[in-house]
Design an enzyme around this catalytic site. Structure first.
Site, PDB file in Angstrom:
ATOM      1  N   CYS A 105       0.865  -1.185   0.000  1.00  0.00           N
ATOM      2  CA  CYS A 105       0.000   0.000   0.000  1.00  0.00           C
ATOM      3  C   CYS A 105       0.896   1.227   0.000  1.00  0.00           C
ATOM      4  O   CYS A 105       1.909   1.251   0.714  1.00  0.00           O
ATOM      5  CB  CYS A 105      -0.886  -0.009   1.246  1.00  0.00           C
ATOM      6  SG  CYS A 105      -1.997   1.406   1.358  1.00  0.00           S
ATOM      7  N   HIS A 147      -9.124  -3.905  -1.631  1.00  0.00           N
ATOM      8  CA  HIS A 147      -8.097  -3.124  -0.934  1.00  0.00           C
ATOM      9  C   HIS A 147      -8.437  -1.628  -0.982  1.00  0.00           C
ATOM     10  O   HIS A 147      -8.421  -0.941   0.050  1.00  0.00           O
ATOM     11  CB  HIS A 147      -6.720  -3.389  -1.574  1.00  0.00           C
ATOM     12  CG  HIS A 147      -5.618  -2.548  -1.004  1.00  0.00           C
ATOM     13  ND1 HIS A 147      -4.570  -3.081  -0.292  1.00  0.00           N
ATOM     14  CD2 HIS A 147      -5.397  -1.203  -1.037  1.00  0.00           C
ATOM     15  CE1 HIS A 147      -3.760  -2.103   0.097  1.00  0.00           C
ATOM     16  NE2 HIS A 147      -4.246  -0.950  -0.348  1.00  0.00           N
ATOM     17  N   GLU A 148      -8.751  -1.129  -2.189  1.00  0.00           N
ATOM     18  CA  GLU A 148      -8.990   0.314  -2.334  1.00  0.00           C
ATOM     19  C   GLU A 148     -10.254   0.743  -1.588  1.00  0.00           C
ATOM     20  O   GLU A 148     -10.270   1.796  -0.938  1.00  0.00           O
ATOM     21  CB  GLU A 148      -9.083   0.708  -3.814  1.00  0.00           C
ATOM     22  CG  GLU A 148      -7.798   0.501  -4.607  1.00  0.00           C
ATOM     23  CD  GLU A 148      -6.562   1.073  -3.940  1.00  0.00           C
ATOM     24  OE1 GLU A 148      -6.661   2.105  -3.245  1.00  0.00           O
ATOM     25  OE2 GLU A 148      -5.485   0.475  -4.092  1.00  0.00           O
ATOM     26  N   HIS A 151     -10.047   1.394   2.083  1.00  0.00           N
ATOM     27  CA  HIS A 151      -9.566   2.724   2.486  1.00  0.00           C
ATOM     28  C   HIS A 151     -10.738   3.658   2.798  1.00  0.00           C
ATOM     29  O   HIS A 151     -10.611   4.564   3.629  1.00  0.00           O
ATOM     30  CB  HIS A 151      -8.722   3.349   1.369  1.00  0.00           C
ATOM     31  CG  HIS A 151      -7.303   2.861   1.321  1.00  0.00           C
ATOM     32  ND1 HIS A 151      -6.405   3.080   2.329  1.00  0.00           N
ATOM     33  CD2 HIS A 151      -6.620   2.178   0.364  1.00  0.00           C
ATOM     34  CE1 HIS A 151      -5.220   2.550   2.001  1.00  0.00           C
ATOM     35  NE2 HIS A 151      -5.330   1.997   0.811  1.00  0.00           N
TER      36      HIS A 151
HETATM   37 NI    NI Z   1      -3.688   1.086  -0.134  1.00  0.00          NI
END
Ligand code: NI
Length: 182
Positions: A105, A147-148, A151
């Site tokens: 990341c 993953h994104e 966030h």
């Molecule tokens: Ni990330």
């Protein structure tokens, strides 16, 4: 072209829940997306989320613009993911199958960890002009989206690692590979 500073783990903005975008195709939104794109490309990221540059809105971008583009040097074995601007996303796992894979990341530089993610995923949302996006994906594409979008919920991938022995420095885990030190 504006390359923004990427916030690193420890910044409160990375732990906040991002707000939905209420108006599409505004100068502010388009500028945010340009900044995300410039920053992601500069750092060879697989994706980036608005909170990573200090903007707590539900906006992520990921993938590569050209299908024939060279593969991401940070993820040389990964499938090519189409360039996507995804706003106000909703994610629905397709089945319970989960697979482990390495992740990094931009907010956790120089490190990698093994993270379980749903193998198949339905995701929906909007592009920057308000057009609907609705896809079923699997593998690396599904991983990047999970993953994104994490966030946007204030979740960083180390929080998802099951065994912290699977978390460490990139050049220690992969000493003979030219994986970018991000
Ligand atoms: Ni990330």
């Amino acid at each position: 072209m504006t390359i923004q500073t990427v916030l690193r783990m420890g910044e409160p903005c990375l732990l906040a829940k991002a707000s939905p975008v209420v108006q599409f195709n505004t100068p502010e939104l388009n500028l945010l997306i340009q900044d995300l794109e410039d920053t992601m490309h500069h750092l060879n990221g697989a994706g980036i989320a608005a909170p990573q540059i200090g903007v707590s809105l539900q906006v992520v971008i990921f993938g590569q613009k050209s299908a024939s583009a060279h593969k991401n040097p940070r993820y040389p074995d990964a499938d090519v993911v189409p360039y996507t601007v995804l706003i106000n996303p909703t994610l629905t796992p397709m089945g319970l199958e989960v697979e482990d894979g390495w992740e990094g990341c931009l907010s956790v530089p120089s490190m990698r960890g093994i993270v379980p993610r749903y193998t198949r995923l339905h995701y929906a949302g909007f592009d920057q002009y308000g057009n609907a996006i609705d896809r079923i994906v699997s593998g690396f594409h599904a991983r990047v989206v999970q993953h994104e979008c994490d966030h946007l919920d204030g979740i960083l991938y180390p929080m998802r690692i099951k065994d912290l022995k699977d978390f460490g420095f990139t050049d220690v885990f992969f000493p003979n590979q030219d994986i970018q030190d991000d």
